[in-house]
Design a protein around this motif. Structure first.
Motif, PDB file in Angstrom:
ATOM      1  N   ASN A   3      57.502  48.187  40.576  1.00 18.25           N
ATOM      2  CA  ASN A   3      57.016  48.555  41.876  1.00 18.25           C
ATOM      3  C   ASN A   3      56.015  47.038  42.428  1.00 18.25           C
ATOM      4  N   VAL A   6      58.730  44.700  43.363  1.00 21.33           N
ATOM      5  CA  VAL A   6      58.751  45.137  45.168  1.00 21.33           C
ATOM      6  C   VAL A   6      58.026  44.971  45.843  1.00 21.33           C
ATOM      7  N   ILE A   7      56.891  44.579  45.446  1.00 19.10           N
ATOM      8  CA  ILE A   7      55.021  43.875  46.160  1.00 19.10           C
ATOM      9  C   ILE A   7      55.505  42.399  46.108  1.00 19.10           C
ATOM     10  N   LEU A 100      49.200  51.545  54.546  1.00 20.68           N
ATOM     11  CA  LEU A 100      50.361  52.048  54.274  1.00 20.68           C
ATOM     12  C   LEU A 100      50.690  51.639  52.150  1.00 20.68           C
ATOM     13  N   SER A 104      50.995  54.719  49.466  1.00 26.25           N
ATOM     14  CA  SER A 104      52.377  54.458  49.059  1.00 26.25           C
ATOM     15  C   SER A 104      52.035  55.080  47.711  1.00 26.25           C
ATOM     16  N   PRO A 105      53.659  55.699  46.982  1.00 27.79           N
ATOM     17  CA  PRO A 105      52.970  56.189  45.314  1.00 27.79           C
ATOM     18  C   PRO A 105      53.464  54.957  44.584  1.00 27.79           C
ATOM     19  N   ILE A 106      51.451  53.754  45.001  1.00 20.00           N
ATOM     20  CA  ILE A 106      51.759  52.813  43.560  1.00 20.00           C
ATOM     21  C   ILE A 106      50.695  52.333  43.306  1.00 20.00           C
TER      22      ILE A 106
ATOM     23  N   VAL B  98      59.207  49.972  52.642  1.00 20.06           N
ATOM     24  CA  VAL B  98      59.037  50.904  52.415  1.00 20.06           C
ATOM     25  C   VAL B  98      60.048  51.893  51.352  1.00 20.06           C
ATOM     26  N   GLN B 100      61.479  50.992  49.086  1.00 18.17           N
ATOM     27  CA  GLN B 100      61.510  51.056  47.782  1.00 18.17           C
ATOM     28  C   GLN B 100      60.390  51.176  47.158  1.00 18.17           C
ATOM     29  N   LEU B 101      59.066  51.074  48.508  1.00 16.54           N
ATOM     30  CA  LEU B 101      57.600  51.612  48.022  1.00 16.54           C
ATOM     31  C   LEU B 101      57.172  52.796  47.721  1.00 16.54           C
ATOM     32  N   LYS B 102      57.938  53.835  48.578  1.00 21.20           N
ATOM     33  CA  LYS B 102      57.512  55.060  48.262  1.00 21.20           C
ATOM     34  C   LYS B 102      58.814  55.993  47.122  1.00 21.20           C
TER      35      LYS B 102
END
Lengths: 255, 316
Positions: A3, A6-7, A100, A104-106, B98, B100-102
């Motif tokens: 994660n 990703v960010i 958002l 989100s699951p992060i 999004v 990827q985030l989820k």
């Protein structure tokens, strides 16, 4: 971990798909290039003068070119770091995309580490462009690369600390300008704080000088890895990231 | 699917949500209705784990929002009032991010992005910058973002605000088409939207739930009694006494109330019926049999708006 990457990727794309990254790299390259030209020019001038005079002092690229140059970089960095971090959270807050991220699951920590890492990479990219100048030193001389590497490590550590502080400041406002200006002020203060030690020897002056972020770079610039200074920078990084995490948490309460 | 129990949220000085409780069953589409500032967004933000409640509990799919936020977040798709879009990204890039985030697995990501783009009709702009999209498209990208991980629960905060009428209808149709796959909570302050899409409705006002009911019951309750506006005049210009006419009308069986709405010389009344009675024909006959002219007879619709106002005003 995934994660966070990703960010980080998203932030990197955002730097490089807008003019921000190119502007920063160009500005830094021009300023650094000017310093480089000056310092090398002076070095060459001194060398010629010595030859004409028939006397020879030891001339050393590491001591007389690289060290002062990278010490300058550590100060130039103070001016550019706010430009790197001011957007990070302020923009997400302004546009509402923070909702958002936070739904989100992060985890918050993954978000802030990802952003901070992207900021470090951005700074690294700037250093890399500037570092190209050093190729000339290696082409025409034999500088020792080891102290240079230590100095670059020091620059990255110092920047990582300031970027963590900038990231924190960016979580406090929706306004990029405010985030940038505040970060700039803090960076500048952390530099000039050291000056009191020039005339004052009281404990408070020592504390201020110790907290001054640039003074800890001196050992790195000499090519010395001093655990004391490494620990100082790591503490600044931890402190900045810790405040960021807390600030994100309080954002949820206040929102 | 969603359970909210005694939920309160206080800000520094104001109480945004005051001890509200409700439940939403699986597969339902529920309208969350209330004037601006009633606490709709706050409630939704608590449900989506964006902010914690001051007191009370909320759970989604059996997971408490405070204790298991990650589990809840995985099961929720959320469209905030302003769609959370990055203007400098292309639509596909954004949906990819999004996804990827989820936590959508890499192998499925491209397929899911294509699927939701198709479903929300944004496939034709997938290579466009979000900044260049029209408001309607942006809203649809926002919806695509909310459903990309195929969540059990969809929370949509005023999904139609700021859209033109055509976009409004399209968005509502899209939301309706999602029914069945997802449990949906939809907030709005526009009643007709709730009428068109929702089975159940929760009305909140000033942070409190003022009514929870099925849409059918609510409309019935509101529209069960009939009201007709009539205008009467004397035959051949004869003068008529208002009181006489009113008395006559009140005697018609099934009439509960007659309100005098005279406009100058024109005798106008509003006749309300008892619950479940249709009185139009009776009223007309009574007027004609009395030897008066019936110049107008029109049903007055008790709109959902009025009921809504009644419900939300009375709690002041």
């Amino acid at each position: 971990m995934g994660n966070m990457i990703v960010i980080c990727q998203k932030e990197m794309k955002s730097y490089f798909s807008s003019p921000v990254a190119y502007l920063l790299m160009t500005m830094f390259a021009v300023i650094f290039g000017f310093f480089f030209w000056n310092v090398v020019g002076y070095f060459v001038f001194m060398g010629m003068q010595q030859q004409m005079g028939g006397r020879s002092f030891p001339m050393n690229l590491n001591e007389q070119v690289i060290r002062p140059l990278l010490s300058n970089v550590s100060v130039i960095g103070l001016f550019l770091i706010p430009l790197i971090t001011m957007r990070l959270f302020a923009e997400e807050k302004r546009s509402g995309t923070i909702e958002l991220l936070l739904t989100s699951p992060i985890s918050d920590v993954q978000i802030l580490l990802g952003k901070w890492l992207a900021a470090i990479l951005m700074y690294g990219a700037m250093l890399l462009v500037a570092g190209l100048n050093f190729i000339f030193l290696f082409a025409y001389g034999q500088p020792d690369w080891r102290p240079m590497l230590v100095a670059f490590l020091g620059l990255m550590l110092q920047a990582a600390g300031l970027l963590a502080i900038g990231t924190f400041i960016s979580t406090l406002t929706k306004n990029q300008i405010i985030a940038g200006a505040t970060t700039f002020g803090v960076c500048l203060l952390l530099w000039i704080m050291e000056w009191v030690s020039g005339y004052e020897t009281a404990t408070w002056a020592k504390v201020l000088a110790y907290l001054s972020i640039v003074s800890h770079f001196e050992s790195f610039a000499k090519g010395v890895l001093d655990s004391k200074d490494i620990i100082f920078y790591l503490s600044v990084i931890f402190f900045g990231l810790f405040l960021t995490a807390r600030s994100l948490e309080s954002l949820r309460w206040r929102a | 699917m969603i359970k909210v129990d005694g939920l309160s949220k206080r800000y520094a000085r104001t109480v945004a949500v005051d001890n509200i409780s409700f439940e939403v069953q699986k597969g339902q589409i529920v309208g969350f209705l209330g004037p601006n500032g009633a606490g709709k967004t706050t409630t939704m933000r608590v449900l989506t784990c964006f902010m914690p409640a001051t007191s009370g509990t909320a759970s989604v799919a059996g997971f408490d929002v405070l204790e298991h936020p990650m589990e809840v977040k995985r099961r929720i798709g959320y469209l905030p009032e302003t769609p959370p879009l990055y203007p400098d990204m292309e639509v596909r890039e954004y949906l990819h991010f999004v996804g990827q985030l989820k936590g959508i697995p890499k192998a499925e990501l491209a397929r899911r992005v294509a699927e939701v783009s198709e479903r929300c009709s944004v496939a034709d702009v997938s290579n466009k910058l979000i900044a260049k999209l029209s408001k309607g498209y942006k809203q649809r990208v926002g919806l695509a973002q909310a459903i990309i991980h195929n969540p059990d629960v969809l929370i949509l905060d005023e999904p139609t605000s700021g859209l033109d009428p055509k976009q409004r209808v399209e968005t509502l149709e899209l939301i309706k088409s999602l029914k069945g796959d997802h449990t949906i909570i939809l907030s709005t302050h526009v009643l007709s939207e709730i009428e068109a899409t929702c089975q159940d409705v929760i009305i909140i006002s000033k942070g409190k739930v003022v009514a929870t009911d099925t849409m059918d019951n609510l409309t019935h309750r509101l529209k069960g009694s009939e009201a007709v506006a009539i205008e009467v005049e004397g035959r051949n210009g004869a003068e008529l006494a208002t009181a006489d006419v009113q008395r006559k009308l009140e005697q018609v069986s099934g009439v509960s109330r007659v309100i005098n709405k005279a406009e100058g010389a024109r005798l106008r009344f509003e006749v309300e019926s008892l619950q479940g009675r249709v009185v139009r024909a009776e009223v007309a006959r009574a007027v004609v049999e009395s030897g008066w002219n019936l110049t107008e007879l029109a049903p007055v619709s008790v709109s959902l708006e009025e009921v809504f106002l009644q419900l939300t005003e009375s709690k002041k």
